[in-house]
Scaffold this motif. Sequence first.
Motif, PDB file in Angstrom:
ATOM      1  N   GLY A   1      22.241 -29.911 -24.447  1.00 42.80           N
ATOM      2  CA  GLY A   1      22.906 -30.644 -23.376  1.00 42.80           C
ATOM      3  C   GLY A   1      22.105 -31.851 -22.948  1.00 42.80           C
ATOM      4  N   PHE A   2      22.053 -32.895 -23.812  1.00 42.13           N
ATOM      5  CA  PHE A   2      21.172 -34.023 -23.508  1.00 42.13           C
ATOM      6  C   PHE A   2      21.773 -35.044 -22.558  1.00 42.13           C
ATOM      7  N   GLY A   3      22.999 -34.835 -22.109  1.00 37.82           N
ATOM      8  CA  GLY A   3      23.576 -35.712 -21.087  1.00 37.82           C
ATOM      9  C   GLY A   3      23.597 -37.160 -21.523  1.00 37.82           C
ATOM     10  N   GLY A   4      23.012 -38.043 -20.712  1.00 41.18           N
ATOM     11  CA  GLY A   4      22.995 -39.462 -21.049  1.00 41.18           C
ATOM     12  C   GLY A   4      22.039 -39.817 -22.163  1.00 41.18           C
ATOM     13  N   GLY A   5      21.229 -38.866 -22.602  1.00 44.60           N
ATOM     14  CA  GLY A   5      20.326 -39.094 -23.725  1.00 44.60           C
ATOM     15  C   GLY A   5      19.007 -39.739 -23.360  1.00 44.60           C
ATOM     16  N   GLU A   6      18.766 -39.987 -22.067  1.00 47.37           N
ATOM     17  CA  GLU A   6      17.531 -40.670 -21.675  1.00 47.37           C
ATOM     18  C   GLU A   6      16.295 -39.907 -22.152  1.00 47.37           C
ATOM     19  N   HIS A   7      16.279 -38.623 -21.905  1.00 51.62           N
ATOM     20  CA  HIS A   7      15.112 -37.815 -22.273  1.00 51.62           C
ATOM     21  C   HIS A   7      14.991 -37.671 -23.785  1.00 51.62           C
ATOM     22  N   LEU A   8      16.079 -37.369 -24.449  1.00 57.41           N
ATOM     23  CA  LEU A   8      16.070 -37.193 -25.904  1.00 57.41           C
ATOM     24  C   LEU A   8      15.536 -38.439 -26.601  1.00 57.41           C
ATOM     25  N   LEU A   9      16.054 -39.595 -26.224  1.00 60.08           N
ATOM     26  CA  LEU A   9      15.643 -40.846 -26.860  1.00 60.08           C
ATOM     27  C   LEU A   9      14.187 -41.187 -26.530  1.00 60.08           C
ATOM     28  N   HIS A  10      13.789 -40.942 -25.294  1.00 61.93           N
ATOM     29  CA  HIS A  10      12.401 -41.208 -24.904  1.00 61.93           C
ATOM     30  C   HIS A  10      11.443 -40.368 -25.740  1.00 61.93           C
ATOM     31  N   ARG A  11      11.727 -39.079 -25.869  1.00 60.71           N
ATOM     32  CA  ARG A  11      10.837 -38.217 -26.648  1.00 60.71           C
ATOM     33  C   ARG A  11      10.812 -38.636 -28.119  1.00 60.71           C
ATOM     34  N   ALA A  12      11.937 -39.068 -28.644  1.00 65.86           N
ATOM     35  CA  ALA A  12      11.978 -39.515 -30.043  1.00 65.86           C
ATOM     36  C   ALA A  12      11.144 -40.772 -30.243  1.00 65.86           C
ATOM     37  N   ARG A  13      11.210 -41.682 -29.282  1.00 70.90           N
ATOM     38  CA  ARG A  13      10.445 -42.924 -29.399  1.00 70.90           C
ATOM     39  C   ARG A  13       8.941 -42.673 -29.307  1.00 70.90           C
ATOM     40  N   GLU A  14       8.531 -41.814 -28.381  1.00 69.98           N
ATOM     41  CA  GLU A  14       7.100 -41.606 -28.175  1.00 69.98           C
ATOM     42  C   GLU A  14       6.503 -40.612 -29.167  1.00 69.98           C
ATOM     43  N   ASN A  15       7.358 -39.908 -29.911  1.00 67.04           N
ATOM     44  CA  ASN A  15       6.879 -38.928 -30.888  1.00 67.04           C
ATOM     45  C   ASN A  15       7.571 -39.148 -32.232  1.00 67.04           C
ATOM     46  N   PRO A  16       7.265 -40.225 -32.932  1.00 69.67           N
ATOM     47  CA  PRO A  16       7.959 -40.512 -34.192  1.00 69.67           C
ATOM     48  C   PRO A  16       7.698 -39.483 -35.287  1.00 69.67           C
ATOM     49  N   ASP A  17       6.673 -38.640 -35.101  1.00 69.28           N
ATOM     50  CA  ASP A  17       6.391 -37.601 -36.093  1.00 69.28           C
ATOM     51  C   ASP A  17       6.940 -36.247 -35.681  1.00 69.28           C
ATOM     52  N   VAL A  18       7.853 -36.246 -34.706  1.00 71.53           N
ATOM     53  CA  VAL A  18       8.542 -35.023 -34.277  1.00 71.53           C
ATOM     54  C   VAL A  18      10.030 -35.199 -34.546  1.00 71.53           C
ATOM     55  N   GLY A  19      10.656 -34.192 -35.129  1.00 77.55           N
ATOM     56  CA  GLY A  19      12.096 -34.209 -35.307  1.00 77.55           C
ATOM     57  C   GLY A  19      12.780 -33.577 -34.110  1.00 77.55           C
ATOM     58  N   LEU A  20      13.813 -34.238 -33.593  1.00 80.58           N
ATOM     59  CA  LEU A  20      14.530 -33.719 -32.434  1.00 80.58           C
ATOM     60  C   LEU A  20      15.978 -33.410 -32.795  1.00 80.58           C
ATOM     61  N   ILE A  21      16.436 -32.248 -32.380  1.00 82.32           N
ATOM     62  CA  ILE A  21      17.834 -31.863 -32.508  1.00 82.32           C
ATOM     63  C   ILE A  21      18.445 -31.932 -31.116  1.00 82.32           C
TER      64      ILE A  21
END
Length: 228
Positions: free
Chosen positions: A61-81
């Motif tokens: 439930g990522f909603g507006g995606g603010e958190h999901l996108l932030h974590r993806a940007r700051e952790n390029p070596d982590v895969g996010l679902i």
Amino acid sequence: MTERYEGSFYGRRKGKPLSPRRTHLMETELPRLSLDLSEPAPQNLADLFDVPVREVWLEVGFGGGEHLLHRARENPDVGLIGVEPFVGSMAKVVNTLNEEGLRNIRLYDDDAINVLDWLPEASIDLAYQLYPDPWPKKRHWKRRFINPQNLDRYARVIKPGCQFRFASDIDTYVDWALQHCRDHSAFEWMAEGPEDWRKPWANWPGTRYEAKAFREERVPRYLTFLRV
């Protein structure tokens, strides 16, 4: 015997009509980014991503995606679902992924229980559920996603020693989530003092739902549970 709820844990899926551009992106890009649950999940979830990743995190439930996108940007070596059934929110994230070229996110646009049942056992290094629909009326509490069955699902896929993180600004849901997680044998609340659940996690970007909570003078709570 614990009552089981058979049905969706989210409300409406559509809001305002999408722009022609976002409609096109949903038709062309979302299929490429989406998990294919018709095929067995890879035993190594890193194989889902186009870039090498050292860990895989899940946000339900990522909603507006603010958190999901932030974590993806700051952790390029982590895969996010990221899982989100609301069409407008999914379209916003697909648009951003297309513009920024982020390659460490995979998406799913339906019920999260399908993903949790599809994932291999002990395959997730960190799971988030942030500001889920609180279903505030007591007669709807059975639709809250945090329940014994879904905690069983989380417990199956989160690696022992890793964390499940939950945030809400609705007191009754915070109490509900805390009680259910503390009652579950696979989870241990990590708070040692009040500040541990008053402060968000490191590098917290905030979300639109959190901003709304502050505007309406509600206090968010941040709960961290260890998968034991």
